[in-house]
Design a protein around this motif. Structure first.
Motif, PDB file in Angstrom:
ATOM      1  N   VAL A 228       0.829  -1.201   0.000  1.00 54.35           N
ATOM      2  CA  VAL A 228       0.000   0.000   0.000  1.00 54.35           C
ATOM      3  C   VAL A 228       0.866   1.256   0.000  1.00 54.35           C
ATOM      4  CG1 VAL A 228      -1.720   1.326   1.311  1.00 54.35           C
ATOM      5  CG2 VAL A 228      -1.853  -1.185   1.236  1.00 54.35           C
ATOM      6  N   VAL A 229       0.571   2.176  -0.908  1.00 55.51           N
ATOM      7  CA  VAL A 229       1.229   3.484  -0.863  1.00 55.51           C
ATOM      8  C   VAL A 229       0.412   4.425   0.010  1.00 55.51           C
ATOM      9  CG1 VAL A 229       2.027   5.467  -2.208  1.00 55.51           C
ATOM     10  CG2 VAL A 229       2.274   3.150  -3.136  1.00 55.51           C
TER      11      VAL A 229
ATOM     12  N   ARG B 177       2.320  -6.549  -7.252  1.00 57.88           N
ATOM     13  CA  ARG B 177       2.071  -5.218  -6.692  1.00 57.88           C
ATOM     14  C   ARG B 177       3.290  -4.698  -5.934  1.00 57.88           C
ATOM     15  NH1 ARG B 177      -2.747  -2.751  -5.470  1.00 57.88           N
ATOM     16  NH2 ARG B 177      -3.290  -3.838  -7.387  1.00 57.88           N
ATOM     17  N   THR B 178       3.908  -5.572  -5.142  1.00 55.16           N
ATOM     18  CA  THR B 178       5.052  -5.079  -4.350  1.00 55.16           C
ATOM     19  C   THR B 178       6.233  -4.743  -5.264  1.00 55.16           C
ATOM     20  OG1 THR B 178       6.265  -5.346  -2.280  1.00 55.16           O
ATOM     21  CG2 THR B 178       6.094  -7.329  -3.687  1.00 55.16           C
ATOM     22  N   HIS B 179       6.414  -5.502  -6.340  1.00 53.82           N
ATOM     23  CA  HIS B 179       7.479  -5.156  -7.295  1.00 53.82           C
ATOM     24  C   HIS B 179       7.177  -3.830  -7.998  1.00 53.82           C
ATOM     25  CE1 HIS B 179       9.955  -8.586  -6.635  1.00 53.82           C
ATOM     26  NE2 HIS B 179       8.986  -9.453  -6.919  1.00 53.82           N
ATOM     27  N   GLU B 180       5.901  -3.616  -8.294  1.00 54.44           N
ATOM     28  CA  GLU B 180       5.471  -2.361  -8.923  1.00 54.44           C
ATOM     29  C   GLU B 180       5.803  -1.176  -8.000  1.00 54.44           C
ATOM     30  OE1 GLU B 180       1.273  -2.693 -10.068  1.00 54.44           O
ATOM     31  OE2 GLU B 180       1.097  -0.535  -9.661  1.00 54.44           O
ATOM     32  N   LEU B 181       5.534  -1.353  -6.694  1.00 60.33           N
ATOM     33  CA  LEU B 181       5.820  -0.287  -5.725  1.00 60.33           C
ATOM     34  C   LEU B 181       7.315  -0.002  -5.654  1.00 60.33           C
ATOM     35  CD1 LEU B 181       2.838  -0.447  -4.925  1.00 60.33           C
ATOM     36  CD2 LEU B 181       3.538  -0.552  -2.540  1.00 60.33           C
ATOM     37  N   THR B 182       8.096  -1.073  -5.635  1.00 59.80           N
ATOM     38  CA  THR B 182       9.557  -0.906  -5.572  1.00 59.80           C
ATOM     39  C   THR B 182      10.060  -0.189  -6.820  1.00 59.80           C
ATOM     40  OG1 THR B 182       9.578  -3.029  -4.443  1.00 59.80           O
ATOM     41  CG2 THR B 182      11.700  -2.140  -5.057  1.00 59.80           C
ATOM     42  N   THR B 183       9.534  -0.577  -7.968  1.00 60.96           N
ATOM     43  CA  THR B 183       9.919   0.066  -9.234  1.00 60.96           C
ATOM     44  C   THR B 183       9.613   1.559  -9.211  1.00 60.96           C
ATOM     45  OG1 THR B 183       9.397  -2.023 -10.326  1.00 60.96           O
ATOM     46  CG2 THR B 183       9.664  -0.105 -11.754  1.00 60.96           C
ATOM     47  N   ARG B 184       8.511   1.897  -8.557  1.00 61.94           N
ATOM     48  CA  ARG B 184       8.139   3.316  -8.463  1.00 61.94           C
ATOM     49  C   ARG B 184       8.939   4.043  -7.380  1.00 61.94           C
ATOM     50  NH1 ARG B 184       1.909   2.423  -7.665  1.00 61.94           N
ATOM     51  NH2 ARG B 184       2.001   4.537  -6.830  1.00 61.94           N
ATOM     52  N   GLY B 185       9.914   3.349  -6.760  1.00 56.59           N
ATOM     53  CA  GLY B 185      10.784   4.004  -5.785  1.00 56.59           C
ATOM     54  C   GLY B 185      10.245   4.021  -4.365  1.00 56.59           C
ATOM     55  N   HIS B 186       9.212   3.223  -4.120  1.00 57.07           N
ATOM     56  CA  HIS B 186       8.596   3.195  -2.796  1.00 57.07           C
ATOM     57  C   HIS B 186       9.329   2.168  -1.925  1.00 57.07           C
ATOM     58  CE1 HIS B 186       5.200   3.633  -0.049  1.00 57.07           C
ATOM     59  NE2 HIS B 186       5.244   2.324   0.108  1.00 57.07           N
ATOM     60  N   SER B 187       9.689   2.529  -0.689  1.00 54.45           N
ATOM     61  CA  SER B 187      10.376   1.578   0.199  1.00 54.45           C
ATOM     62  C   SER B 187       9.362   0.589   0.786  1.00 54.45           C
ATOM     63  CB  SER B 187      11.084   2.316   1.339  1.00 54.45           C
ATOM     64  OG  SER B 187      11.532   1.379   2.295  1.00 54.45           O
TER      65      SER B 187
ATOM     66  N   SER C 183      10.413  -7.653   3.895  1.00 54.91           N
ATOM     67  CA  SER C 183       9.526  -7.149   2.848  1.00 54.91           C
ATOM     68  C   SER C 183       8.898  -8.367   2.180  1.00 54.91           C
ATOM     69  CB  SER C 183      10.317  -6.344   1.819  1.00 54.91           C
ATOM     70  OG  SER C 183      11.153  -7.212   1.066  1.00 54.91           O
ATOM     71  N   LEU C 184       7.737  -8.193   1.575  1.00 52.99           N
ATOM     72  CA  LEU C 184       7.091  -9.332   0.920  1.00 52.99           C
ATOM     73  C   LEU C 184       8.000  -9.923  -0.158  1.00 52.99           C
ATOM     74  CD1 LEU C 184       4.729 -11.208   0.588  1.00 52.99           C
ATOM     75  CD2 LEU C 184       3.645  -9.512  -0.909  1.00 52.99           C
ATOM     76  N   ALA C 185       8.691  -9.054  -0.906  1.00 50.70           N
ATOM     77  CA  ALA C 185       9.571  -9.547  -1.972  1.00 50.70           C
ATOM     78  C   ALA C 185      10.671 -10.439  -1.399  1.00 50.70           C
ATOM     79  CB  ALA C 185      10.176  -8.369  -2.733  1.00 50.70           C
ATOM     80  N   SER C 186      11.268 -10.025  -0.287  1.00 52.82           N
ATOM     81  CA  SER C 186      12.339 -10.809   0.332  1.00 52.82           C
ATOM     82  C   SER C 186      11.798 -12.132   0.885  1.00 52.82           C
ATOM     83  CB  SER C 186      12.992  -9.978   1.447  1.00 52.82           C
ATOM     84  OG  SER C 186      13.857 -10.757   2.230  1.00 52.82           O
ATOM     85  N   LEU C 187      10.638 -12.087   1.529  1.00 54.46           N
ATOM     86  CA  LEU C 187      10.037 -13.319   2.069  1.00 54.46           C
ATOM     87  C   LEU C 187       9.738 -14.316   0.953  1.00 54.46           C
ATOM     88  CD1 LEU C 187       7.602 -11.672   4.665  1.00 54.46           C
ATOM     89  CD2 LEU C 187       9.443 -13.282   5.236  1.00 54.46           C
ATOM     90  N   VAL C 188       9.158 -13.812  -0.145  1.00 55.66           N
ATOM     91  CA  VAL C 188       8.768 -14.694  -1.253  1.00 55.66           C
ATOM     92  C   VAL C 188       9.996 -15.268  -1.955  1.00 55.66           C
ATOM     93  CG1 VAL C 188       7.719 -14.694  -3.566  1.00 55.66           C
ATOM     94  CG2 VAL C 188       6.489 -13.681  -1.629  1.00 55.66           C
ATOM     95  N   GLU C 189      10.988 -14.412  -2.161  1.00 54.02           N
ATOM     96  CA  GLU C 189      12.216 -14.847  -2.834  1.00 54.02           C
ATOM     97  C   GLU C 189      12.875 -15.997  -2.056  1.00 54.02           C
ATOM     98  OE1 GLU C 189      16.659 -13.024  -3.365  1.00 54.02           O
ATOM     99  OE2 GLU C 189      15.023 -11.611  -3.030  1.00 54.02           O
TER     100      GLU C 189
END
Lengths: 357, 357
Positions: free
Chosen positions: A81-82, A208-218, A224-230
């Motif tokens: 969420v932003v 969604r979380t990758h999209e947020l990261t791409t947009r520069g959002h921490s 982070s969800l990306a780290s947990l999933v990876e």
């Protein structure tokens, strides 16, 4: 203490087999197992695969672990969420999910009704990035009907639909095509020692979380969800996790698979039915949730019009320990967890004791 | 597996008494104890008070719990730093602390030396809000001398001086007038199952996080330092914690108090001395850290010039399981944890086995 039946809705009664699994874990060196070992990866894979079978989770969804469900509230808002999450609030835990969004600097909105009530509308602002649904409000015993949850998908194809199932799973069968994320902690329906949260997310969450990261959002760091999933893709965790907790969850899920989820559901419904029936005819203890469609099967709350202390004393004499009412309801309500660890016989004794003059 | 001696530096060998304490915990209903009960508050108070005694922590410092030490890295940076943390990096774990600052959008700086080396200078940028020191770099076996740590205070009276003591405590006696925060996880020197981080903070940390909040900076939610400290004052936690983990830590700390911290320190030094001595005379396994002043007492790393597989096989035949080298050193080094759970006899067997032709 260990001989009394603990009806507090979490941390609750341990599942029958937990003590034996802990003994085996110590014999097998699990508590000092490296989380970077092959054996740990096997434990992780076994636990998540069996959980997938038990809860009928499709391949579109990934399972990751945190320290608690409270942590999942926070990680979900950070990672997905932003600005805007929309929260359906009808008790202390759904309210706390909303508060965490405020603390994290989001602009959350709410649909709020009084404790004990269900929701009469399902309107969500168009800009809601995430819809926060508490399937089972542990504080008041209100549970959302599946039809209520499933209706959001068609109206809000882009929003992440997230379901807090902390005090209901493994009982409910969610339609995972209608929800993007479901989460729980192990000390409720799974009857395990506290210290582990389980977070189920679909590909839309990951995108969604990758999209947020791409947009520069921490979106956070190690959890982070990306780290947990990876890490989960390799049957690993970012940090040294509660290894014993993951092992024990796997073992109890295996036990539940042997018992059969249909059997667990049938027994849950039987136990809920006899307790609601007893309360409907009780002189002083009445169901707090009036609308049967919104009455929880797994956390059953009674409103006590008078003589609460006497009633508790009568239950305690039979070794039955009801949970207190939550927060402002501490002195006027009792809560009864109806988890797989609570046997039919224990519920029959509870009902008999309530009915005895 | 349970009969072998596990020298991996965490999760490591369990402390001798853990299995018995777990049995007692199950007999006493601890795994299903409510974290909002008086009994839990007593367990929390007993654990933190005894830890204070064991580590000689003054009343100026508060003790709080998280899910892991990795979590403490993140919470510390969220709660205490707006822009600049400065990190002394000489291995994988000090590097990871720095990376988390980057992931959280801070502007951290580093003083970096090659793995296996100590630091020759202690220069820190004037605008550093927090100085991150890894007392014991678990990946390489480099440990900061106390004089190095203690020198920062006078030069940087306003910076928060934070010490990662994950793989050294309970061995070191820190001068708590010289450091603002110390933290560790329980699966290393305390010999407990993983799933609990312990974070010690002084009043300067608490004031700093309130200052940040007042300035409108978001410091997190349920596990912000302010939230953790506010609950700890009541011997509570913000969320349902790893109750069993806190109970077990309290029990092992009591056992260590009975054994005496001086005795534990003396034995640690004896065991380290005989292993370094054996390695200094060994044909192929040499101390990785050359400078004796920077050699860790609690994680002892050997560089193996050849025949590592043979050496491991010889150790395994005696039931001795060395830890692998970390990361890039997996195939060229061995790591030996020297924690209170490792007995003198086990170290003597290790040394005898290394010395045998």
């Amino acid at each position: 203490m260990s001989h009394a039946v603990n009806f507090t809705p979490g941390p609750s009664q341990l599942y029958f087999t937990v003590a034996d699994h802990v003994k085996q874990a110590f014999r097998d060196g699990i508590p000092s197992l490296s989380h970077r070992s092959k054996l740990f990866e096997n434990i992780f894979a076994g636990c998540t695969n069996d959980l997938r079978t038990l809860l009928n989770i499709p391949a579109t969804h990934t399972i990751v672990f945190t320290g608690s469900a409270t942590e999942i509230w926070e990680r979900m808002l950070q990672s997905l969420v932003v600005n805007r999450s929309h929260h359906f609030v009808n008790g202390s835990f759904s309210k706390r999910f909303h508060e965490i969004a405020v603390q994290l600097g989001k602009q959350p909105s709410t649909t709020e009704v009084a404790p004990g009530l269900g929701f009469s509308d399902n309107v969500v602002p168009d800009d809601a990035e995430l819809i926060a649904l508490t399937h089972n409000e542990t504080s008041t015993g209100v549970s959302m009907p599946m039809s209520f949850i499933d209706a959001f998908r068609a109206q809000h194809p882009r929003a992440i639909i997230a379901v807090d199932a902390v005090s209901s799973l493994p009982y409910p069968q969610f339609d995972y095509t209608k929800v993007d994320s479901v989460f729980f902690s192990v000390q409720k329906g799974f009857g395990l020692p506290a210290g582990l949260g389980v977070w189920i997310v679909n590909d839309a969450c990951i995108e969604r979380t990758h999209e947020l990261t791409t947009r520069g959002h921490s979106t956070g760091s190690y959890h982070s969800l990306a780290s947990l999933v990876e890490h989960a893709k390799k049957n690993q965790t970012p940090e040294t996790p509660n290894v014993l907790g993951i092992y024990l969850l796997g073992k109890v899920v295996q036990d539940m698979l042997r018992r059969g989820i249909q059997q667990i559901r049938k027994e849950t419904e039987y136990k809920a039915a006899i307790l609601y029936q007893a309360m409907s005819q009780h002189a002083t203890l009445k169901p707090f949730v009036q609308d049967a469609a919104w009455q929880s099967k797994t956390v059953i709350v009674g409103q006590c019009e008078s003589g609460l202390a006497d009633l508790v004393s009568k239950l305690n004499q039979k070794g039955l320990q009801p949970g207190d009412g939550y927060g402002p309801f501490k002195k006027s309500q009792l809560r009864f967890a109806n988890f797989p660890a609570h046997s039919k016989e224990q519920f029959e004794l509870l009902v008999d004791t309530l009915e005895a003059r």
